[in-house]
Scaffold this active site. Structure first.
Site, PDB file in Angstrom:
ATOM      1  N   GLY A   1     125.068 -32.086  76.488  1.00  0.00           N
ATOM      2  CA  GLY A   1     125.819 -33.045  75.672  1.00  0.00           C
ATOM      3  C   GLY A   1     125.032 -34.238  75.166  1.00  0.00           C
ATOM      4  O   GLY A   1     125.613 -35.271  74.835  1.00  0.00           O
TER       5      GLY A   1
ATOM      6  N   ASN B   1     126.644 -27.908  62.391  1.00  0.00           N
ATOM      7  CA  ASN B   1     125.911 -27.512  63.595  1.00  0.00           C
ATOM      8  C   ASN B   1     124.537 -28.176  63.574  1.00  0.00           C
ATOM      9  O   ASN B   1     123.983 -28.428  62.507  1.00  0.00           O
ATOM     10  CB  ASN B   1     125.743 -25.991  63.621  1.00  0.00           C
ATOM     11  CG  ASN B   1     125.015 -25.503  64.870  1.00  0.00           C
ATOM     12  OD1 ASN B   1     125.291 -25.976  65.977  1.00  0.00           O
ATOM     13  ND2 ASN B   1     124.083 -24.572  64.703  1.00  0.00           N
TER      14      ASN B   1
ATOM     15  N   HIS C   1     120.688 -27.440  64.906  1.00  0.00           N
ATOM     16  CA  HIS C   1     119.863 -26.342  65.419  1.00  0.00           C
ATOM     17  C   HIS C   1     118.434 -26.853  65.598  1.00  0.00           C
ATOM     18  O   HIS C   1     117.901 -27.510  64.701  1.00  0.00           O
ATOM     19  CB  HIS C   1     119.897 -25.163  64.439  1.00  0.00           C
ATOM     20  CG  HIS C   1     119.125 -23.983  64.929  1.00  0.00           C
ATOM     21  ND1 HIS C   1     119.577 -23.176  65.959  1.00  0.00           N
ATOM     22  CD2 HIS C   1     117.910 -23.498  64.580  1.00  0.00           C
ATOM     23  CE1 HIS C   1     118.681 -22.239  66.209  1.00  0.00           C
ATOM     24  NE2 HIS C   1     117.659 -22.412  65.389  1.00  0.00           N
TER      25      HIS C   1
ATOM     26  N   GLU D   1     116.825 -34.709  66.574  1.00  0.00           N
ATOM     27  CA  GLU D   1     118.224 -34.236  66.517  1.00  0.00           C
ATOM     28  C   GLU D   1     119.174 -35.419  66.625  1.00  0.00           C
ATOM     29  O   GLU D   1     120.143 -35.538  65.874  1.00  0.00           O
ATOM     30  CB  GLU D   1     118.505 -33.252  67.658  1.00  0.00           C
ATOM     31  CG  GLU D   1     117.738 -31.952  67.582  1.00  0.00           C
ATOM     32  CD  GLU D   1     118.160 -30.971  68.673  1.00  0.00           C
ATOM     33  OE1 GLU D   1     119.349 -30.897  69.000  1.00  0.00           O
ATOM     34  OE2 GLU D   1     117.266 -30.273  69.209  1.00  0.00           O
TER      35      GLU D   1
HETATM   36  C1  GAR Z   1     120.173 -28.867  71.301  1.00  0.00           C
HETATM   37  O1  GAR Z   1     118.764 -28.796  71.291  1.00  0.00           O
HETATM   38  C2  GAR Z   1     120.755 -28.134  70.129  1.00  0.00           C
HETATM   39  O2  GAR Z   1     119.989 -28.245  68.957  1.00  0.00           O
HETATM   40  C3  GAR Z   1     120.734 -26.719  70.637  1.00  0.00           C
HETATM   41  O3  GAR Z   1     121.140 -26.812  71.976  1.00  0.00           O
HETATM   42  C4  GAR Z   1     120.749 -28.086  72.482  1.00  0.00           C
HETATM   43  C5  GAR Z   1     121.967 -28.743  73.049  1.00  0.00           C
HETATM   44  O4  GAR Z   1     121.599 -29.932  73.703  1.00  0.00           O
HETATM   45  N1  GAR Z   1     121.603 -25.856  69.884  1.00  0.00           N
HETATM   46  C6  GAR Z   1     121.298 -24.598  69.615  1.00  0.00           C
HETATM   47  O5  GAR Z   1     120.296 -24.039  69.994  1.00  0.00           O
HETATM   48  C7  GAR Z   1     122.351 -23.894  68.775  1.00  0.00           C
HETATM   49  N2  GAR Z   1     121.782 -22.721  68.197  1.00  0.00           N
HETATM   50  P1  GAR Z   1     122.676 -31.012  74.057  1.00  0.00           P
HETATM   51  O6  GAR Z   1     123.789 -30.292  74.833  1.00  0.00           O
HETATM   52  O7  GAR Z   1     121.940 -31.990  74.920  1.00  0.00           O
HETATM   53  O8  GAR Z   1     123.164 -31.627  72.780  1.00  0.00           O
END
Ligand code: GAR
Length: 211
Positions: free
Chosen positions: A16, A111, A113, A178
């Site tokens: 999260g 989303n 990514h 991100e």
């Molecule tokens: C993040 O790096 C996001 O970009 C990735 O999962 C992680 C979640 O981190 N998403 C994907 O790979 C979707 N294809 P978070 O729970 O700390 O935000």
């Protein structure tokens, strides 16, 4: 909080940190939005704790309670509707949305990514970039369509891949970006400044008001 704040629903499966970046941007006044509900397909998702910690409604929707994916998605859509969500933000939500879900919120699902799409879609994007030998990596915020990480691109940010990078070190460098671009993309949507033209997302100038 402004009366006109964009109503968000955030879907998250794990840590999260992107949810936290959205919360922080709202609390800092950089994002004119309000998170109405955080939904997770995992009871142990830290994202749920983060939401609770900020007084945001947090709901675990148990996939095992539904006989099929579209039934699970209907339950999620029902919760989003009940909270009058205007924009759905996937933040580390590790399930594919069914076509019915996408149709319900077409052009209103984002989303994040951890790769420069269309390179390295799907799982373990940072590992894919490293194993491929890419010199530049990064992240992408995009609208969600029926494909896997294929929807129109809103914002991207790049980071270098260093010779001594591991999957962990590269992921950490990408994650910083991100956290910067996801709230920014949501704010552009809140300002009514994103226009989808085929595959392209046009970022409109100025202070347009959301209709
Ligand atoms: C993040 O790096 C996001 O970009 C990735 O999962 C992680 C979640 O981190 N998403 C994907 O790979 C979707 N294809 P978070 O729970 O700390 O935000």
């Amino acid at each position: 909080m402004s009366e006109t704040a964009l109503r968000l629903g955030v879907l998250a499966s794990g840590r999260g940190s992107n949810l936290q970046a959205i919360i922080d941007a709202i609390e800092a006044g950089r994002l004119q939005a309000r998170i109405e509900v955080v939904l997770s397909d995992r009871a142990d998702a830290h994202a749920l704790d983060r939401a609770c910690g900020h007084g945001i409604k947090a709901v675990f929707v148990d996939p095992k309670a539904y006989a099929a994916r579209d039934l699970f998605d209907s339950a999620v859509v029902g919760a989003l509707r009940a909270h009058q969500v205007e924009l759905v933000c996937l933040a580390g939500f590790m399930r594919l949305l069914t076509p019915g879900f996408v149709a319900e919120y077409r052009g209103r699902i984002m989303n994040i990514h951890p790769a420069l799409l269309p390179a390295f879609p799907g799982l373990h994007a940072q590992r894919q970039a490293l194993e491929y030998g890419a010199r530049v990596a990064g992240c992408t915020v995009h609208f969600v369509d029926e494909g896997v990480d294929t929807g129109p691109i809103i914002l991207q940010a790049t980071v270098p891949v260093l010779d001594d990078d591991t999957e962990e070190s590269l992921s950490a460098r990408i994650l910083v970006e991100e956290h910067a671009i996801y709230p920014r993309a949501i704010q552009l949507f809140a300002e009514g400044r994103l226009a989808i033209k085929g595959r392209r997302v046009i970022i409109l100038d100025g202070d347009r008001v959301r209709s």
